[in-house]
Design a protein around this motif. Sequence first.
Motif, PDB file in Angstrom:
ATOM      1  N   ILE A   1       4.596   3.176 -18.808  1.00  0.00           N
ATOM      2  CA  ILE A   1       3.860   1.940 -19.045  1.00  0.00           C
ATOM      3  C   ILE A   1       4.574   0.747 -18.430  1.00  0.00           C
ATOM      4  O   ILE A   1       3.946  -0.172 -17.891  1.00  0.00           O
ATOM      5  N   ASN A   2       5.911   0.745 -18.457  1.00  0.00           N
ATOM      6  CA  ASN A   2       6.651  -0.351 -17.828  1.00  0.00           C
ATOM      7  C   ASN A   2       6.439  -0.358 -16.319  1.00  0.00           C
ATOM      8  O   ASN A   2       6.269  -1.419 -15.714  1.00  0.00           O
ATOM      9  N   MET A   3       6.410   0.811 -15.713  1.00  0.00           N
ATOM     10  CA  MET A   3       6.193   0.897 -14.269  1.00  0.00           C
ATOM     11  C   MET A   3       4.774   0.471 -13.900  1.00  0.00           C
ATOM     12  O   MET A   3       4.564  -0.210 -12.883  1.00  0.00           O
TER      13      MET A   3
ATOM     14  N   MET B   1      13.469  -2.207  -8.949  1.00  0.00           N
ATOM     15  CA  MET B   1      13.879  -1.716  -7.631  1.00  0.00           C
ATOM     16  C   MET B   1      12.732  -1.062  -6.874  1.00  0.00           C
ATOM     17  O   MET B   1      12.835  -0.793  -5.675  1.00  0.00           O
ATOM     18  N   SER B   2      11.637  -0.794  -7.560  1.00  0.00           N
ATOM     19  CA  SER B   2      10.509  -0.107  -6.934  1.00  0.00           C
ATOM     20  C   SER B   2       9.742  -1.056  -6.008  1.00  0.00           C
ATOM     21  O   SER B   2       9.577  -2.241  -6.310  1.00  0.00           O
ATOM     22  N   ASP B   3       9.275  -0.536  -4.890  1.00  0.00           N
ATOM     23  CA  ASP B   3       8.440  -1.336  -3.988  1.00  0.00           C
ATOM     24  C   ASP B   3       6.973  -0.922  -4.097  1.00  0.00           C
ATOM     25  O   ASP B   3       6.130  -1.305  -3.295  1.00  0.00           O
ATOM     26  N   SER B   4       6.668  -0.133  -5.125  1.00  0.00           N
ATOM     27  CA  SER B   4       5.299   0.340  -5.334  1.00  0.00           C
ATOM     28  C   SER B   4       4.438  -0.760  -5.947  1.00  0.00           C
ATOM     29  O   SER B   4       4.878  -1.495  -6.826  1.00  0.00           O
ATOM     30  N   ARG B   5       3.214  -0.908  -5.470  1.00  0.00           N
ATOM     31  CA  ARG B   5       2.273  -1.896  -5.989  1.00  0.00           C
ATOM     32  C   ARG B   5       0.904  -1.258  -6.162  1.00  0.00           C
ATOM     33  O   ARG B   5       0.506  -0.379  -5.391  1.00  0.00           O
ATOM     34  N   TYR B   6       0.184  -1.725  -7.162  1.00  0.00           N
ATOM     35  CA  TYR B   6      -1.173  -1.236  -7.389  1.00  0.00           C
ATOM     36  C   TYR B   6      -2.092  -1.777  -6.297  1.00  0.00           C
ATOM     37  O   TYR B   6      -2.067  -2.964  -5.979  1.00  0.00           O
ATOM     38  N   ILE B   7      -2.909  -0.894  -5.746  1.00  0.00           N
ATOM     39  CA  ILE B   7      -3.883  -1.282  -4.728  1.00  0.00           C
ATOM     40  C   ILE B   7      -5.273  -0.934  -5.255  1.00  0.00           C
ATOM     41  O   ILE B   7      -5.573   0.235  -5.518  1.00  0.00           O
ATOM     42  N   ALA B   8      -6.099  -1.935  -5.423  1.00  0.00           N
ATOM     43  CA  ALA B   8      -7.453  -1.702  -5.924  1.00  0.00           C
ATOM     44  C   ALA B   8      -8.211  -0.794  -4.976  1.00  0.00           C
ATOM     45  O   ALA B   8      -8.184  -0.973  -3.759  1.00  0.00           O
ATOM     46  N   GLY B   9      -8.860   0.202  -5.530  1.00  0.00           N
ATOM     47  CA  GLY B   9      -9.622   1.134  -4.714  1.00  0.00           C
ATOM     48  C   GLY B   9      -8.770   2.154  -4.004  1.00  0.00           C
ATOM     49  O   GLY B   9      -9.261   2.931  -3.180  1.00  0.00           O
ATOM     50  N   GLY B  10      -7.477   2.180  -4.343  1.00  0.00           N
ATOM     51  CA  GLY B  10      -6.570   3.080  -3.643  1.00  0.00           C
ATOM     52  C   GLY B  10      -6.483   4.465  -4.229  1.00  0.00           C
ATOM     53  O   GLY B  10      -5.694   5.288  -3.784  1.00  0.00           O
ATOM     54  N   SER B  11      -7.283   4.741  -5.255  1.00  0.00           N
ATOM     55  CA  SER B  11      -7.209   6.060  -5.902  1.00  0.00           C
ATOM     56  C   SER B  11      -8.221   7.051  -5.339  1.00  0.00           C
ATOM     57  O   SER B  11      -8.466   8.103  -5.927  1.00  0.00           O
ATOM     58  N   ASN B  12      -8.821   6.680  -4.212  1.00  0.00           N
ATOM     59  CA  ASN B  12      -9.769   7.582  -3.538  1.00  0.00           C
ATOM     60  C   ASN B  12     -10.893   8.049  -4.464  1.00  0.00           C
ATOM     61  O   ASN B  12     -11.117   9.244  -4.666  1.00  0.00           O
ATOM     62  N   ASN B  13     -11.570   7.075  -5.040  1.00  0.00           N
ATOM     63  CA  ASN B  13     -12.720   7.367  -5.905  1.00  0.00           C
ATOM     64  C   ASN B  13     -12.377   8.370  -7.007  1.00  0.00           C
ATOM     65  O   ASN B  13     -12.755   9.542  -6.944  1.00  0.00           O
TER      66      ASN B  13
END
Length: 284
Positions: A249-251, A119-131
Amino acid sequence: MKKFQCDTENNCFFTIDTVKIYLDKMNKRVKIFDSDSITIQTLEKIKGFASVNQAGKIIGNAVLSHVKLFTQAGFCIEGKIDGFFKGTDAYCVSYFMDGKRKISENQEQKDKIIAQCLMSDSRYIAGGSNNPPYSIRTAAQRDIGEIAALFSTVFSTYPTPVYDEEYLRQTMNGKILYKVAEYEGKIIGIASADMDMENRNAEMTDCATYPEYRGKGVLSNIIYELESELKNRNFITLYSLSRAVNTGINMVLYKHQYKYRGRLINNCNICGAFEDMNIWIKMI
């Protein structure tokens, strides 16, 4: 029956009627490899071998054309790994020698975790962790002591002997790609890719982060770096068997666009008990 190639935990490969199997004592299971020439008669012999060696479960990956033979022998299908065999799907077949081994506890809780992920709409974004303040690199032999210490801290038991420095040394020489996150000269997190060169698949595994560094994207960023390298090496399928009781880990896998493909009941000994493992796959 022929015995060969034992590892540091005294687990060994055997052949029964030309079929390669692996006796995994730590996880009290037998794994079937090379099922191309499998027959009902051979499967019955493997059951006998599992009984003698007190294994509670037999597992294997089968192409669709072999699934009927396994089910006729009493195996069930617990999941699927898309593209496992050089792009051809594998079905995860299992036989439970022990009736208690097939009983999954807290299924409702585990199903809720999967529903929460889907149900989550969250996705990993490369470089999105602000260095992030940590760096990620491929592990080297000099890191083995620190890696073993990290695994020993995070897991009381684990399906493979990751606390054993000799095991890490052997697997680091090509079979498993380890990447670590390092902060101020200390390794704070790790994940690896167990690479099947022949079938062009890799299992994303050995995920561990010190508790005080969790919630900082450590595992997500390590997985991204592993995926990037595996893609450059022309792998086809990535998959992961994640603890069904662990939301985090599943998320993480869902955010990296892995797809849920089933659950392996009481599949391995992790954190002191047999646990269910969720199957996640990603074709790259």
